[in-house]
Scaffold this active site. Structure first.
Site, PDB file in Angstrom:
ATOM      1  CB  ALA A  69      -0.905   0.002   1.227  1.00  0.00           C
ATOM      2  N   GLY A 112      -0.106  -5.585   0.576  1.00  0.00           N
ATOM      3  CA  GLY A 112      -1.217  -5.678  -0.353  1.00  0.00           C
ATOM      4  C   GLY A 112      -0.817  -6.243  -1.693  1.00  0.00           C
ATOM      5  CD  GLU A 115      -3.421  -8.672   2.090  1.00  0.00           C
ATOM      6  OE1 GLU A 115      -4.165  -9.166   2.947  1.00  0.00           O
ATOM      7  OE2 GLU A 115      -3.217  -7.449   1.979  1.00  0.00           O
ATOM      8  CD  GLU A 135       0.393  -6.582   5.292  1.00  0.00           C
ATOM      9  OE1 GLU A 135      -0.191  -6.600   4.204  1.00  0.00           O
ATOM     10  OE2 GLU A 135       1.157  -7.507   5.672  1.00  0.00           O
TER      11      GLU A 135
END
Length: 265
Positions: A69, A112, A115, A135
């Protein structure tokens, strides 16, 4: 596709293989909200396009697939934004994409980005790629599906280790734990991913689509429900004209080999 794309590129290639490129190389393709929304719109459009038989996702610049992110944006996000589930909705849409998807990873696929790769059906990476869910080192948790997708892919113990320690793994280790399907020389991930996509796109579109439905739908179902999904898919395929054409071609080729005195190998 409605609206100009500023942070991604979409290309349609040979054999019905489309490529979606995360295109913020100066930021190592970090995912911010504007890019997220563009990707989701693109997935909706591509899903409705029957000429698309498979989809490859990759990152521009060679340094990252998606590095994670955008931290500058993430730092100021509130609980209300978290509940909007923007990144989770992107990954859910990607997993639900009706045709096969392949992540082509060069460089980093973190947070992310990892992911997003997990939400794809297959993952191919260059030898120097690095993947992980760091994270917790930033005071948050992976909330776009890693807490439940990662255990499905690598097993519960490995998933807990990666998420709870935030450890980043190199491509060879990721391959060994099943996080990657293939590792290729650096710079070759996109070509290898497209080759995989072209193979899948060359098969019966309906058979591939229903096989994906059966795999994904049966994953959390009972054995009985999974078996019924297979049976329903097979029933549809048995009446598909493409099935008869493909089997007629197979039988004709086998007969031709026998005429030439060749075996079935």
């Amino acid at each position: 596709m409605s609206g100009a794309l500023q942070h991604i590129r979409v290309e349609h290639g040979a054999g019905g293989v489309a490529t979606l490129t995360f295109d913020r190389p100066a930021a190592r393709n970090a995912m911010h909200l504007e890019m997220n929304l563009e990707v989701r719109r693109a997935l909706d459009t591509l899903a409705e396009d029957e000429s698309v038989r498979a989809l490859v996702l990759t990152g521009a610049g060679g340094r990252a697939f998606v590095s994670g992110a955008d931290i500058a944006e993430l730092r100021d996000r509130s609980a209300v934004v978290a509940l909007a589930r923007h990144n989770a909705r992107l990954c859910d849409a990607l997993e639900a994409f009706p045709r096969p998807t392949v992540a082509a990873i060069e460089g980093y696929a973190l947070g992310g980005g990892c992911e997003v790769a997990l939400a794809c059906d297959l993952r191919v990476a260059g030898a120097s790629a690095r993947l992980g869910q760091p994270e917790v080192s930033l005071g948050i948790l992976p909330a776009a599906g890693a807490t439940w997708r990662l255990p499905r892919v690598v097993g519960l113990g490995r998933a807990k280790e990666l998420i709870l320690t935030g450890r980043i793994v190199e491509a060879d280790e990721a391959l060994g734990m099943g996080l990657l399907n293939r590792v290729v020389p650096d710079g070759g991930a996109l070509e290898a991913a497209r080759a995989l996509a072209e193979t899948m796109a060359g098969h019966s579109a309906l058979a591939v689509r229903l096989a994906k439905v059966a795999i994904d739908g049966g994953r959390e179902a009972s054995q009985h429900v999974g078996s019924m999904l297979e049976a329903l898919g097979q029933a549809l395929l048995y009446d598909d004209p493409d099935k008869r054409e493909r089997m007629d071609a197979f039988l004709a080729a086998r007969a031709a080999r026998k005429t030439r005195g060749e075996g079935d190998g």
